[in-house]
Design an enzyme around this catalytic site. Structure first.
Site, PDB file in Angstrom:
ATOM      1  N   ASP A  25       1.044  -1.241   0.121  1.00  0.00           N
ATOM      2  CA  ASP A  25       0.031   0.155  -0.132  1.00  0.00           C
ATOM      3  C   ASP A  25       0.823   1.185  -0.106  1.00  0.00           C
ATOM      4  OD1 ASP A  25      -2.350   1.759   0.528  1.00  0.00           O
ATOM      5  OD2 ASP A  25      -1.534   1.668   2.643  1.00  0.00           O
ATOM      6  N   ASP A  27      -0.051   5.083   0.933  1.00  0.00           N
ATOM      7  CA  ASP A  27      -0.484   6.235   2.014  1.00  0.00           C
ATOM      8  C   ASP A  27      -0.328   5.619   3.337  1.00  0.00           C
ATOM      9  OD1 ASP A  27      -0.671   8.492   0.398  1.00  0.00           O
ATOM     10  OD2 ASP A  27      -2.431   7.737  -0.301  1.00  0.00           O
TER      11      ASP A  27
END
Length: 220
Positions: A25, A27
């Site tokens: 991922d 952020d």
């Protein structure tokens, strides 16, 4: 395969030898952009007369349109798209304090050393993802954004696409996330999961440096 156990001294023992690729991922996982994300959602909430605390409680890790739809269920599809676009617009140029997360560069160096392919799978759109990764000094070999899928996290499409682009089975990938919706997406893809910030996953890690250590130790 044992993903997580404790030895007699209480140290994490994780056998990651079966992992052939790592899907990250962006952020909050690979890029520390939490402050910028929060600022954008607070401004957006003020513009749309939405409680900012309620918005922040569900926004992290989810595509903007999914969050907008949950907060403003009365909007039609066109209005949701416009509102989500406005939210992303608030983030595009807010990069002053965006950096790599703790241990991120160490992990990427370890992946290169170990010959493990990796990809970034994010709920951001392509423009925002490229801007934030550049600000953090990270060049992703494979990038899958919300623009590349028909439905975002917690659906598995993004992680399945990343595994396909890397030409590896999703079942042999380790998905690294800091949000529950992301872990749900990884699990739905059939991958193993690692969670930051206390998120429940197959493997809980303190930071990406710890993951680099565990991957390296599993291949000795």
């Amino acid at each position: 395969m044992v993903l997580l156990d404790l030895d007699g001294a209480g140290e994490i023992v994780a056998d990651l030898s079966a992992v052939v690729a790592v899907l990250l991922d962006m952020d909050g996982t690979l890029v520390d952009s939490d402050a910028a994300v929060e600022r954008a959602w607070r401004v957006w909430a003020g513009e749309y007369d939405v409680d900012a605390v309620a918005a922040l409680a569900i926004a992290h890790g989810s595509p903007a349109d999914r969050t907008v739809r949950r907060l403003l269920p009365h909007l039609d599809d066109a209005a949701v798209a416009a509102s989500a676009a406005r939210q992303l617009e608030l983030q595009y140029d807010d990069l002053s304090d965006v950096t790599a997360t703790s241990g991120a560069l160490e992990l990427l160096a370890a992946l290169a050393r170990l010959g493990l392919p990796w990809a970034v799978v994010t709920s951001a759109d392509t423009r925002l993802a490229k801007a934030r990764l550049a600000a953090a000094g990270i060049d992703a070999p494979v990038l899958v954004t919300v623009d590349d899928v028909s439905v975002g996290k917690p659906e598995p499409q993004g992680y399945l696409r990343a595994a396909m682009l890397l030409d590896v089975p999703a079942e042999r990938c380790l998905v690294v996330e800091d949000a529950e919706v992301g872990v749900q997406a990884g699990r739905a893809a059939g991958a193993w999961t690692a969670g930051l910030k206390g998120i429940d996953a197959d493997l809980r890690i303190a930071d990406l440096a710890q993951l680099a250590y565990l991957l390296t130790r599993s291949r000795r």
